[in-house]
Design a protein around this motif. Structure first.
Motif, PDB file in Angstrom:
ATOM      1  N   SER A   1       0.823  -1.203   0.000  1.00 35.47           N
ATOM      2  CA  SER A   1       0.000   0.000   0.000  1.00 35.47           C
ATOM      3  C   SER A   1       0.858   1.255   0.000  1.00 35.47           C
ATOM      4  CB  SER A   1      -0.931  -0.006   1.217  1.00 35.47           C
ATOM      5  OG  SER A   1      -0.190  -0.125   2.421  1.00 35.47           O
ATOM      6  N   SER A   2       2.027   1.214   0.643  1.00 29.36           N
ATOM      7  CA  SER A   2       2.902   2.391   0.665  1.00 29.36           C
ATOM      8  C   SER A   2       3.488   2.658  -0.715  1.00 29.36           C
ATOM      9  CB  SER A   2       4.017   2.211   1.700  1.00 29.36           C
ATOM     10  OG  SER A   2       4.806   1.075   1.406  1.00 29.36           O
ATOM     11  N   GLU A   3       3.863   1.610  -1.446  1.00 30.66           N
ATOM     12  CA  GLU A   3       4.384   1.788  -2.804  1.00 30.66           C
ATOM     13  C   GLU A   3       3.282   2.327  -3.716  1.00 30.66           C
ATOM     14  OE1 GLU A   3       7.279   1.243  -4.528  1.00 30.66           O
ATOM     15  OE2 GLU A   3       8.482   0.769  -2.763  1.00 30.66           O
TER      16      GLU A   3
ATOM     17  N   THR B   1      -6.430   1.055   2.660  1.00 31.62           N
ATOM     18  CA  THR B   1      -5.337   1.174   3.619  1.00 31.62           C
ATOM     19  C   THR B   1      -5.514   0.139   4.722  1.00 31.62           C
ATOM     20  OG1 THR B   1      -5.219   3.561   3.210  1.00 31.62           O
ATOM     21  CG2 THR B   1      -4.134   2.719   5.201  1.00 31.62           C
ATOM     22  N   PRO B   2      -4.551  -0.772   4.893  1.00 32.16           N
ATOM     23  CA  PRO B   2      -4.668  -1.779   5.957  1.00 32.16           C
ATOM     24  C   PRO B   2      -4.726  -1.109   7.331  1.00 32.16           C
ATOM     25  CG  PRO B   2      -2.922  -2.347   4.398  1.00 32.16           C
ATOM     26  CD  PRO B   2      -3.318  -0.937   4.098  1.00 32.16           C
TER      27      PRO B   2
ATOM     28  N   SER C   1      -1.094   3.483 -17.590  1.00 25.16           N
ATOM     29  CA  SER C   1      -2.029   3.221 -16.496  1.00 25.16           C
ATOM     30  C   SER C   1      -1.803   1.801 -15.981  1.00 25.16           C
ATOM     31  CB  SER C   1      -3.485   3.376 -16.959  1.00 25.16           C
ATOM     32  OG  SER C   1      -3.746   4.704 -17.372  1.00 25.16           O
ATOM     33  N   LEU C   2      -1.796   1.662 -14.672  1.00 27.95           N
ATOM     34  CA  LEU C   2      -1.650   0.361 -14.032  1.00 27.95           C
ATOM     35  C   LEU C   2      -2.956   0.010 -13.342  1.00 27.95           C
ATOM     36  CD1 LEU C   2       1.878   0.816 -12.384  1.00 27.95           C
ATOM     37  CD2 LEU C   2       1.329  -0.107 -14.640  1.00 27.95           C
ATOM     38  N   CYS C   3      -3.475  -1.176 -13.636  1.00 26.94           N
ATOM     39  CA  CYS C   3      -4.746  -1.639 -13.079  1.00 26.94           C
ATOM     40  C   CYS C   3      -4.462  -2.740 -12.059  1.00 26.94           C
ATOM     41  CB  CYS C   3      -5.653  -2.183 -14.185  1.00 26.94           C
ATOM     42  SG  CYS C   3      -5.895  -1.039 -15.583  1.00 26.94           S
ATOM     43  N   PHE C   4      -4.800  -2.485 -10.811  1.00 30.92           N
ATOM     44  CA  PHE C   4      -4.517  -3.429  -9.731  1.00 30.92           C
ATOM     45  C   PHE C   4      -5.801  -4.061  -9.199  1.00 30.92           C
ATOM     46  CE2 PHE C   4      -0.939  -0.482  -9.600  1.00 30.92           C
ATOM     47  CZ  PHE C   4       0.156  -1.321  -9.429  1.00 30.92           C
ATOM     48  N   ALA C   5      -5.752  -5.369  -9.012  1.00 28.19           N
ATOM     49  CA  ALA C   5      -6.842  -6.089  -8.338  1.00 28.19           C
ATOM     50  C   ALA C   5      -6.497  -6.174  -6.854  1.00 28.19           C
ATOM     51  CB  ALA C   5      -6.988  -7.490  -8.927  1.00 28.19           C
ATOM     52  N   PRO C   6      -7.504  -6.216  -5.986  1.00 35.06           N
ATOM     53  CA  PRO C   6      -7.204  -6.330  -4.555  1.00 35.06           C
ATOM     54  C   PRO C   6      -6.620  -7.701  -4.217  1.00 35.06           C
ATOM     55  CG  PRO C   6      -9.569  -6.514  -4.947  1.00 35.06           C
ATOM     56  CD  PRO C   6      -8.948  -6.135  -6.253  1.00 35.06           C
ATOM     57  N   ASN C   7      -5.481  -7.689  -3.556  1.00 32.66           N
ATOM     58  CA  ASN C   7      -4.840  -8.928  -3.116  1.00 32.66           C
ATOM     59  C   ASN C   7      -4.912  -8.947  -1.593  1.00 32.66           C
ATOM     60  OD1 ASN C   7      -3.153 -11.350  -3.279  1.00 32.66           O
ATOM     61  ND2 ASN C   7      -1.525 -10.052  -2.456  1.00 32.66           N
ATOM     62  N   VAL C   8      -6.101  -9.246  -1.093  1.00 30.51           N
ATOM     63  CA  VAL C   8      -6.353  -9.130   0.346  1.00 30.51           C
ATOM     64  C   VAL C   8      -6.626 -10.502   0.957  1.00 30.51           C
ATOM     65  CG1 VAL C   8      -7.179  -6.754   0.224  1.00 30.51           C
ATOM     66  CG2 VAL C   8      -8.780  -8.621  -0.205  1.00 30.51           C
TER      67      VAL C   8
ATOM     68  N   CYS D   1       3.663 -11.527  -2.942  1.00 32.20           N
ATOM     69  CA  CYS D   1       2.199 -11.487  -2.875  1.00 32.20           C
ATOM     70  C   CYS D   1       1.656 -12.102  -1.588  1.00 32.20           C
ATOM     71  CB  CYS D   1       1.591 -12.193  -4.089  1.00 32.20           C
ATOM     72  SG  CYS D   1       1.788 -11.285  -5.654  1.00 32.20           S
ATOM     73  N   ALA D   2       2.474 -12.890  -0.891  1.00 35.78           N
ATOM     74  CA  ALA D   2       2.048 -13.485   0.376  1.00 35.78           C
ATOM     75  C   ALA D   2       2.165 -12.496   1.526  1.00 35.78           C
ATOM     76  CB  ALA D   2       2.875 -14.728   0.674  1.00 35.78           C
ATOM     77  N   ASP D   3       2.828 -11.385   1.296  1.00 34.83           N
ATOM     78  CA  ASP D   3       2.992 -10.358   2.323  1.00 34.83           C
ATOM     79  C   ASP D   3       1.644  -9.684   2.573  1.00 34.83           C
ATOM     80  OD1 ASP D   3       3.606  -8.145   3.871  1.00 34.83           O
ATOM     81  OD2 ASP D   3       5.375  -7.594   2.714  1.00 34.83           O
ATOM     82  N   HIS D   4       1.243  -9.570   3.836  1.00 33.74           N
ATOM     83  CA  HIS D   4      -0.043  -8.948   4.172  1.00 33.74           C
ATOM     84  C   HIS D   4      -0.094  -7.493   3.723  1.00 33.74           C
ATOM     85  CE1 HIS D   4      -1.405 -12.428   6.378  1.00 33.74           C
ATOM     86  NE2 HIS D   4      -2.518 -11.807   6.702  1.00 33.74           N
ATOM     87  N   ALA D   5       1.073  -6.854   3.584  1.00 34.01           N
ATOM     88  CA  ALA D   5       1.106  -5.446   3.173  1.00 34.01           C
ATOM     89  C   ALA D   5       0.961  -5.288   1.657  1.00 34.01           C
ATOM     90  CB  ALA D   5       2.408  -4.792   3.630  1.00 34.01           C
ATOM     91  N   ALA D   6       1.178  -6.404   0.916  1.00 37.27           N
ATOM     92  CA  ALA D   6       1.096  -6.342  -0.556  1.00 37.27           C
ATOM     93  C   ALA D   6      -0.347  -6.543  -0.991  1.00 37.27           C
ATOM     94  CB  ALA D   6       2.004  -7.402  -1.184  1.00 37.27           C
ATOM     95  N   VAL D   7      -1.146  -5.495  -0.864  1.00 37.37           N
ATOM     96  CA  VAL D   7      -2.595  -5.620  -1.052  1.00 37.37           C
ATOM     97  C   VAL D   7      -3.062  -5.311  -2.480  1.00 37.37           C
ATOM     98  CG1 VAL D   7      -3.061  -5.153   1.362  1.00 37.37           C
ATOM     99  CG2 VAL D   7      -2.947  -3.243  -0.245  1.00 37.37           C
ATOM    100  N   TYR D   8      -2.136  -5.067  -3.387  1.00 32.77           N
ATOM    101  CA  TYR D   8      -2.504  -4.792  -4.774  1.00 32.77           C
ATOM    102  C   TYR D   8      -1.757  -5.754  -5.708  1.00 32.77           C
ATOM    103  CZ  TYR D   8      -3.983  -0.304  -2.794  1.00 32.77           C
ATOM    104  OH  TYR D   8      -4.571   0.678  -2.028  1.00 32.77           O
ATOM    105  N   GLU D   9      -2.484  -6.362  -6.631  1.00 32.26           N
ATOM    106  CA  GLU D   9      -1.881  -7.255  -7.626  1.00 32.26           C
ATOM    107  C   GLU D   9      -2.085  -6.654  -9.018  1.00 32.26           C
ATOM    108  OE1 GLU D   9      -2.502 -11.700  -9.596  1.00 32.26           O
ATOM    109  OE2 GLU D   9      -3.248 -11.298  -7.565  1.00 32.26           O
ATOM    110  N   LEU D  10      -1.007  -6.494  -9.756  1.00 27.21           N
ATOM    111  CA  LEU D  10      -1.110  -5.887 -11.077  1.00 27.21           C
ATOM    112  C   LEU D  10      -1.840  -6.818 -12.044  1.00 27.21           C
ATOM    113  CD1 LEU D  10      -0.407  -3.466 -12.844  1.00 27.21           C
ATOM    114  CD2 LEU D  10       1.705  -4.630 -13.495  1.00 27.21           C
ATOM    115  N   ALA D  11      -2.968  -6.340 -12.536  1.00 28.06           N
ATOM    116  CA  ALA D  11      -3.774  -7.130 -13.475  1.00 28.06           C
ATOM    117  C   ALA D  11      -3.487  -6.749 -14.915  1.00 28.06           C
ATOM    118  CB  ALA D  11      -5.264  -6.939 -13.187  1.00 28.06           C
ATOM    119  N   ALA D  12      -3.126  -5.485 -15.152  1.00 25.83           N
ATOM    120  CA  ALA D  12      -2.863  -5.021 -16.516  1.00 25.83           C
ATOM    121  C   ALA D  12      -2.086  -3.717 -16.483  1.00 25.83           C
ATOM    122  CB  ALA D  12      -4.166  -4.832 -17.287  1.00 25.83           C
ATOM    123  N   ALA D  13      -1.234  -3.541 -17.489  1.00 22.83           N
ATOM    124  CA  ALA D  13      -0.525  -2.284 -17.702  1.00 22.83           C
ATOM    125  C   ALA D  13      -0.892  -1.819 -19.106  1.00 22.83           C
ATOM    126  CB  ALA D  13       0.983  -2.476 -17.565  1.00 22.83           C
TER     127      ALA D  13
END
Length: 211
Positions: free
Chosen positions: A80-82, A157-158, A134-141, A96-108
Motif C-alpha cells: 500500500s505504501s508503494e 489502507t490496511p 495506467s496500471l490496473c490493480f486487483a485487490p490482493n487481500v 504477494c504473500a505479504d499482508h502489506a502487498a494488497v494490490y496485484e497488477l492485473a494489466a498495464a
C-alpha cells in the motif's frame, strides 16, 4: 528522432563527394563558380557533428522513455505504501504473500486504453495513471484483514480491525473467491469487489460481522 542522424549522414556523403570532385578537377581547369577546394571537408565535418548530436539525442530519448515505462509485470504485487507513492516506473514488487502487498497488477495499458473490465475511470480496479501509462490493480487481500476505505480515494489502507476511527469506513474481508466472478457467493453481494482478470471476488463486510 531519426531525422537528425539522417541529415548528418547526407552531409557526410555530400562532403566526401565534394572532396572527391575537388581533387579530380585540375586547378587550372575552366569551371564556372568553382567551390573552394576545402568545402567538401567542411561539409563532411558538419555532417559528422550533426550525426553525433542526432545519435546522442536518440539515445537520450530512448533512455528517458525506458525510465518512465512501467517496471512491474502482470501478477506482481505491491504494498500500500508503494501504491500511495504513485510513481509509475519506480514502484517495486513485493511478495504477494505479504499482508502489506494488497494490490496485484492485473494489466498495464497505455494511451488511454482501459482495464480488463473495459473501464479506466470508475473501474473495478485500483488505477494509477500518469497520462501515458495506467496500471490496473486487483485487490490482493486476505480473509479477516481490515481496511480503511474512502469513497473519493482510489485505494485501500490496511488497519487494525479494532480501529474504527479516522477518515473513511473500516471494512473487513469476509471471503475471497479466486477463479470466479459470481458475487452471489458473498453474504453482501452489493458490497463485493469483482475483477475479470484475474477472476476474483472479494466479499467486504462491516467489521465484526460473521461471514
Amino acid at each position: 528522432m531519426f531525422i537528425i542522424p539522417a541529415i548528418g549522414v547526407v552531409l557526410v556523403v555530400a562532403g566526401l563527394v565534394l572532396r572527391s570532385r575537388s581533387k579530380a578537377t585540375p586547378a587550372n581547369a575552366s569551371a564556372p563558380a568553382r567551390l573552394p577546394s576545402n568545402s567538401g571537408t567542411f561539409v563532411a565535418i558538419a555532417g559528422v557533428v550533426v550525426l553525433a548530436l542526432g545519435l546522442l539525442a536518440t539515445i537520450t530519448h530512448a533512455t528517458t522513455t525506458a525510465t518512465h515505462d512501467p517496471e512491474l509485470a502482470v501478477g506482481n504485487c505491491v504494498t500500500s505504501s508503494e501504491y500511495r507513492s504513485a510513481q509509475i516506473g519506480k514502484i517495486h514488487p513485493a511478495d504477494c504473500a505479504d499482508h502489506a502487498a494488497v494490490y496485484e497488477l492485473a494489466a498495464a495499458v497505455t494511451n488511454g486504453a482501459t482495464c480488463p473490465d473495459g473501464k479506466l475511470k470508475d473501474a473495478a480496479y485500483f488505477v494509477l495513471t500518469d497520462g501515458n501509462h495506467s496500471l490496473c490493480f486487483a485487490p490482493n487481500v486476505k480473509v479477516g484483514d481490515c481496511f480503511s476505505m474512502q469513497a473519493d480515494v482510489n485505494q485501500i489502507t490496511p488497519v487494525d480491525c479494532a480501529t474504527k476511527n479516522g477518515a473513511g469506513v473500516t471494512a473487513q474481508v469476509g471471503a475471497r473467491f479466486d477463479g470466479s466472478t459470481d458475487t452471489a457467493q458473498c453474504a453482501m453481494p452489493a458490497g463485493a469487489t469483482v475483477t475479470p482478470k484475474p477472476a476474483r471476488v472479494v466479499c467486504w463486510q462491516p467489521v465484526g460481522a460473521s461471514s
